[in-house]
Design a protein around this motif. Structure first.
Motif, PDB file in Angstrom:
ATOM      1  N   SER A 119       0.840  -1.199   0.000  1.00  0.00           N
ATOM      2  CA  SER A 119       0.000   0.000   0.000  1.00  0.00           C
ATOM      3  C   SER A 119       0.874   1.247   0.000  1.00  0.00           C
ATOM      4  N   LEU A 120       0.292   2.299  -0.505  1.00  0.00           N
ATOM      5  CA  LEU A 120       0.985   3.589  -0.543  1.00  0.00           C
ATOM      6  C   LEU A 120      -0.066   4.687  -0.557  1.00  0.00           C
ATOM      7  N   ARG A 121       0.209   5.749   0.132  1.00  0.00           N
ATOM      8  CA  ARG A 121      -0.688   6.904   0.136  1.00  0.00           C
ATOM      9  C   ARG A 121       0.049   8.104  -0.441  1.00  0.00           C
ATOM     10  N   LEU A 122      -0.489   8.656  -1.476  1.00  0.00           N
ATOM     11  CA  LEU A 122       0.046   9.885  -2.077  1.00  0.00           C
ATOM     12  C   LEU A 122      -0.815  11.055  -1.637  1.00  0.00           C
ATOM     13  N   SER A 123      -0.172  12.165  -1.334  1.00  0.00           N
ATOM     14  CA  SER A 123      -0.921  13.352  -0.925  1.00  0.00           C
ATOM     15  C   SER A 123      -0.393  14.580  -1.640  1.00  0.00           C
ATOM     16  N   CYS A 124      -1.283  15.490  -1.897  1.00  0.00           N
ATOM     17  CA  CYS A 124      -0.924  16.762  -2.510  1.00  0.00           C
ATOM     18  C   CYS A 124      -1.452  17.897  -1.651  1.00  0.00           C
ATOM     19  N   ALA A 125      -0.679  18.960  -1.580  1.00  0.00           N
ATOM     20  CA  ALA A 125      -1.091  20.152  -0.845  1.00  0.00           C
ATOM     21  C   ALA A 125      -1.299  21.279  -1.839  1.00  0.00           C
ATOM     22  N   ALA A 126      -2.429  21.919  -1.737  1.00  0.00           N
ATOM     23  CA  ALA A 126      -2.749  23.034  -2.632  1.00  0.00           C
ATOM     24  C   ALA A 126      -2.626  24.341  -1.871  1.00  0.00           C
ATOM     25  N   SER A 127      -1.953  25.293  -2.463  1.00  0.00           N
ATOM     26  CA  SER A 127      -1.818  26.595  -1.817  1.00  0.00           C
ATOM     27  C   SER A 127      -2.336  27.687  -2.739  1.00  0.00           C
ATOM     28  N   GLY A 128      -2.814  28.749  -2.129  1.00  0.00           N
ATOM     29  CA  GLY A 128      -3.263  29.876  -2.919  1.00  0.00           C
ATOM     30  C   GLY A 128      -4.635  29.735  -3.530  1.00  0.00           C
ATOM     31  N   LEU A 129      -5.378  28.730  -3.103  1.00  0.00           N
ATOM     32  CA  LEU A 129      -6.732  28.572  -3.619  1.00  0.00           C
ATOM     33  C   LEU A 129      -7.613  27.951  -2.549  1.00  0.00           C
ATOM     34  N   THR A 130      -8.898  28.093  -2.739  1.00  0.00           N
ATOM     35  CA  THR A 130      -9.865  27.478  -1.838  1.00  0.00           C
ATOM     36  C   THR A 130     -10.204  26.108  -2.405  1.00  0.00           C
ATOM     37  N   LEU A 131      -9.595  25.082  -1.830  1.00  0.00           N
ATOM     38  CA  LEU A 131      -9.683  23.756  -2.426  1.00  0.00           C
ATOM     39  C   LEU A 131     -11.124  23.291  -2.595  1.00  0.00           C
ATOM     40  N   GLY A 132     -11.984  23.692  -1.676  1.00  0.00           N
ATOM     41  CA  GLY A 132     -13.373  23.257  -1.750  1.00  0.00           C
ATOM     42  C   GLY A 132     -14.096  23.708  -3.005  1.00  0.00           C
ATOM     43  N   SER A 133     -13.550  24.669  -3.716  1.00  0.00           N
ATOM     44  CA  SER A 133     -14.165  25.172  -4.942  1.00  0.00           C
ATOM     45  C   SER A 133     -13.641  24.474  -6.192  1.00  0.00           C
TER      46      SER A 133
ATOM     47  N   THR B   2      -8.551   4.740  -3.257  1.00  0.00           N
ATOM     48  CA  THR B   2      -9.560   5.623  -2.704  1.00  0.00           C
ATOM     49  C   THR B   2      -9.047   7.058  -2.707  1.00  0.00           C
ATOM     50  N   ILE B   3      -9.824   7.934  -3.300  1.00  0.00           N
ATOM     51  CA  ILE B   3      -9.483   9.358  -3.311  1.00  0.00           C
ATOM     52  C   ILE B   3     -10.188  10.044  -2.158  1.00  0.00           C
ATOM     53  N   SER B   4      -9.529  11.031  -1.571  1.00  0.00           N
ATOM     54  CA  SER B   4     -10.153  11.768  -0.485  1.00  0.00           C
ATOM     55  C   SER B   4      -9.612  13.190  -0.477  1.00  0.00           C
ATOM     56  N   ARG B   5     -10.325  14.056   0.213  1.00  0.00           N
ATOM     57  CA  ARG B   5      -9.903  15.449   0.287  1.00  0.00           C
ATOM     58  C   ARG B   5     -10.153  15.998   1.676  1.00  0.00           C
ATOM     59  N   ASP B   6      -9.344  16.947   2.081  1.00  0.00           N
ATOM     60  CA  ASP B   6      -9.536  17.673   3.328  1.00  0.00           C
ATOM     61  C   ASP B   6      -9.479  19.147   2.959  1.00  0.00           C
ATOM     62  N   ASN B   7     -10.647  19.717   2.725  1.00  0.00           N
ATOM     63  CA  ASN B   7     -10.681  21.100   2.255  1.00  0.00           C
ATOM     64  C   ASN B   7     -10.124  22.071   3.288  1.00  0.00           C
ATOM     65  N   ALA B   8     -10.321  21.765   4.562  1.00  0.00           N
ATOM     66  CA  ALA B   8      -9.828  22.661   5.620  1.00  0.00           C
ATOM     67  C   ALA B   8      -8.302  22.748   5.605  1.00  0.00           C
ATOM     68  N   LYS B   9      -7.655  21.642   5.270  1.00  0.00           N
ATOM     69  CA  LYS B   9      -6.192  21.611   5.223  1.00  0.00           C
ATOM     70  C   LYS B   9      -5.654  21.826   3.822  1.00  0.00           C
ATOM     71  N   SER B  10      -6.555  21.970   2.860  1.00  0.00           N
ATOM     72  CA  SER B  10      -6.156  22.144   1.461  1.00  0.00           C
ATOM     73  C   SER B  10      -5.251  21.014   0.974  1.00  0.00           C
ATOM     74  N   THR B  11      -5.620  19.820   1.352  1.00  0.00           N
ATOM     75  CA  THR B  11      -4.866  18.650   0.898  1.00  0.00           C
ATOM     76  C   THR B  11      -5.819  17.609   0.328  1.00  0.00           C
ATOM     77  N   PHE B  12      -5.314  16.780  -0.524  1.00  0.00           N
ATOM     78  CA  PHE B  12      -6.081  15.641  -1.002  1.00  0.00           C
ATOM     79  C   PHE B  12      -5.138  14.468  -1.228  1.00  0.00           C
ATOM     80  N   SER B  13      -5.710  13.282  -1.168  1.00  0.00           N
ATOM     81  CA  SER B  13      -4.881  12.089  -1.133  1.00  0.00           C
ATOM     82  C   SER B  13      -5.431  10.990  -2.020  1.00  0.00           C
ATOM     83  N   LEU B  14      -4.563  10.045  -2.309  1.00  0.00           N
ATOM     84  CA  LEU B  14      -4.933   8.825  -3.024  1.00  0.00           C
ATOM     85  C   LEU B  14      -4.363   7.655  -2.233  1.00  0.00           C
ATOM     86  N   GLN B  15      -5.233   6.887  -1.621  1.00  0.00           N
ATOM     87  CA  GLN B  15      -4.820   5.686  -0.912  1.00  0.00           C
ATOM     88  C   GLN B  15      -4.831   4.532  -1.894  1.00  0.00           C
ATOM     89  N   MET B  16      -3.690   3.889  -2.038  1.00  0.00           N
ATOM     90  CA  MET B  16      -3.557   2.807  -3.011  1.00  0.00           C
ATOM     91  C   MET B  16      -3.241   1.512  -2.265  1.00  0.00           C
TER      92      MET B  16
END
Length: 124
Positions: free
Chosen positions: A16-30, A68-82
């Motif tokens: 298994s592996l989890r990839l995560s990305c952090a988004a800056s400068g935008l409101t991820l929830g949009s 499984t894809i997931s997102r955390d809008n409050a932290k502006s991150t999203f992940s892919l659990q593989m």
């Protein structure tokens, strides 16, 4: 966008592996979020996408039940659990965001700009 952990990932088949990305400068929830993969010798394909308004989550058939894809809008991150990784999951993985896209549209048609990507190598 930045990968939380960049560089090459070497994973054994079945692992298994989890990839995560952090988004800056935008409101991820949009934004719609997505994960794409380019396997050796193949074109880049959308493997999982999640829109910001539609409830449908897109998975390409080859990863259904394992990723499984997931997102955390409050932290502006999203992940892919593989999970249960296979050798055919080897490739460069890219995260992406896009405004005003549905999950299906984003994964099927892609986005206009791409980051560096991170290499996932599934091998024993």
């Amino acid at each position: 966008l930045q990968f939380v952990e960049s560089g090459e990932h070497l994973v054994q088949p079945g692992g298994s592996l989890r990839l995560s990305c952090a988004a800056s400068g935008l409101t991820l929830g949009s934004y719609a979020i997505g994960w794409f993969r380019q396997a050796p010798g193949k074109e880049r394909e959308g493997i999982s996408c999640m829109g910001n308004t539609d409830t449908f989550i897109y998975y390409v058939d080859s990863v259904k039940g394992r990723f499984t894809i997931s997102r955390d809008n409050a932290k502006s991150t999203f992940s892919l659990q593989m999970n249960n990784l296979k050798s055919e999951d080897t490739g460069v993985y890219y995260c992406a965001v896009d405004y005003g896209r549905t999950s299906r549209s984003m994964c099927i048609y892609g986005v206009d700009s791409w980051g560096k990507g991170t290499l996932v190598n599934v091998s024993s």
